[in-house]
Design an enzyme around this catalytic site. Structure first.
Site, PDB file in Angstrom:
ATOM      1  N   GLY A   1       7.050   2.432   3.581  1.00 55.83           N
ATOM      2  CA  GLY A   1       7.657   3.805   2.644  1.00 55.83           C
ATOM      3  C   GLY A   1       9.208   3.792   1.965  1.00 55.83           C
ATOM      4  O   GLY A   1       9.240   5.282   1.814  1.00 55.83           O
TER       5      GLY A   1
ATOM      6  N   ASN B   1       0.949   0.537  -1.000  1.00 60.32           N
ATOM      7  CA  ASN B   1       0.700   1.954  -0.547  1.00 60.32           C
ATOM      8  C   ASN B   1       1.338   3.144  -1.411  1.00 60.32           C
ATOM      9  O   ASN B   1       1.083   3.348  -2.138  1.00 60.32           O
ATOM     10  CB  ASN B   1      -0.084   2.368   0.539  1.00 60.32           C
ATOM     11  CG  ASN B   1      -0.471   3.687   1.210  1.00 60.32           C
ATOM     12  OD1 ASN B   1      -0.830   3.591   2.246  1.00 60.32           O
ATOM     13  ND2 ASN B   1      -1.149   4.076   0.181  1.00 60.32           N
ATOM     14  N   THR B   2       2.421   3.030  -0.698  1.00 55.56           N
ATOM     15  CA  THR B   2       3.499   4.671  -1.564  1.00 55.56           C
ATOM     16  C   THR B   2       4.241   4.299  -2.256  1.00 55.56           C
ATOM     17  O   THR B   2       3.866   5.474  -3.297  1.00 55.56           O
ATOM     18  CB  THR B   2       4.673   4.512  -0.763  1.00 55.56           C
ATOM     19  OG1 THR B   2       4.379   4.257   0.820  1.00 55.56           O
ATOM     20  CG2 THR B   2       5.591   5.313  -1.267  1.00 55.56           C
TER      21      THR B   2
ATOM     22  N   LYS C   1      -6.536  -4.527  10.776  1.00 58.10           N
ATOM     23  CA  LYS C   1      -5.190  -4.513  10.295  1.00 58.10           C
ATOM     24  C   LYS C   1      -4.374  -4.032  11.755  1.00 58.10           C
ATOM     25  O   LYS C   1      -4.379  -2.746  12.403  1.00 58.10           O
ATOM     26  CB  LYS C   1      -4.961  -3.526   9.277  1.00 58.10           C
ATOM     27  CG  LYS C   1      -3.017  -3.856   9.200  1.00 58.10           C
ATOM     28  CD  LYS C   1      -2.512  -2.988   8.107  1.00 58.10           C
ATOM     29  CE  LYS C   1      -1.229  -2.896   8.275  1.00 58.10           C
ATOM     30  NZ  LYS C   1      -0.623  -2.121   7.362  1.00 58.10           N
TER      31      LYS C   1
END
EC number: 2.8.1.10
Length: 258
Positions: free
Chosen positions: A158, A206-207, A97
């Site tokens: 995020g 993710n977050t 990535k």
């Protein structure tokens, strides 16, 4: 639900997971397993490259999971190529990535350096999945450079703000000849479902999972949302009405005269 194919590899799950911000490695591992994901990203800077028994990796490495090292923290193409070569040696994979964001505050990807690095890394035999701006022109250039997917952002990393770039994502999806993975900003299962309904190939989260009150249950929720959104897309969503005139689903009124 159709399988996702990237660089010749088939994936049953269209949900990719990041590994940052979890309160413990145990929560991270259980969330990964609950999500059903088969693609997990890990920042090289979070792994002890000197140790062959890094505790974090023990909780990520599973037979069904494709490990996807990322170059988060590099500032230009030169640093990205160096980091990629280190990752290939350390993790034993040529999947990568690509993340290049020189500004540590907003973590927005550098389009010029990302394209340059993609061209170089493809020549070196890497399977490159670049994180990039939701720029249709750039995404087409990355595809032409040999990227295995494009990973345009929905919103800054995020922020959990959802699909702030929706109109551009729609153009990217329409034009793409490779998978489009919506990456960054997805803060709720509904955001993921919306991206999949638009025709995105996958979502990376993710977050939203890591900081949830119960990450394991949130991972399950995202799994269901991605599957529902993709199934709806494949089934063919109905057209939205123009304006505000209602249209009855059962328009017959003859029974009133019986």
């Amino acid at each position: 639900m159709e399988k996702l194919i990237i660089a010749g590899r088939e994936f049953n799950s269209r949900l990719f997971l990041g590994t940052g911000k979890f309160s413990s490695n145990e929560w991270m591992e259980q969330s990964i397993l609950a999500s059903g994901t088969e693609m997990v990203t890990v920042a090289m800077k979070r792994v002890d490259m000197e140790s062959t028994e890094d505790d974090m990796l023990k909780h990520i490495v599973h037979p069904h999971i494709q490990l996807l090292p990322n170059t988060s923290g590099v500032r230009n193409a030169e640093e990205a190529v160096f980091a990629a070569q280190m990752a290939r040696e350390a993790f034993g994979t040529n999947w990568l990535k690509l993340e290049i964001h020189p500004d540590p505050r907003y973590l927005l990807p550098d389009s010029v350096e990302t394209l340059k690095a993609t061209e170089e890394l493809v020549k070196l035999g890497f399977v490159v999945l670049p994180y990039c701006q939701a720029d249709p022109v750039l995404c087409k250039q990355l595809e032409e450079a040999g990227a295995a997917t494009v990973m345009p952002l929905g919103a800054p990393i995020g922020t959990n703000k959802g699909l702030q770039t929706k109109e551009f994502l729609q153009i990217i999806i329409e034009q793409a000849g490779i998978p489009v993975v919506v990456d960054a900003g997805i803060g709720a299962p509904s955001h993921a479902a919306e991206a999949m309904e638009m025709g995105a190939s996958a979502c990376l989260v993710n977050t939203a999972i890591a900081v949830a009150g119960n990450p394991i249950e949130m991972a399950k929720a995202f799994k269901q949302a991605v599957e529902a959104g993709r199934t709806a897309y494949e089934a063919g969503l109905g057209m939205q009405a123009i304006g505000f005139v209602a249209e009855a689903s059962s328009p017959l009124t003859a029974f009133l005269n019986e």
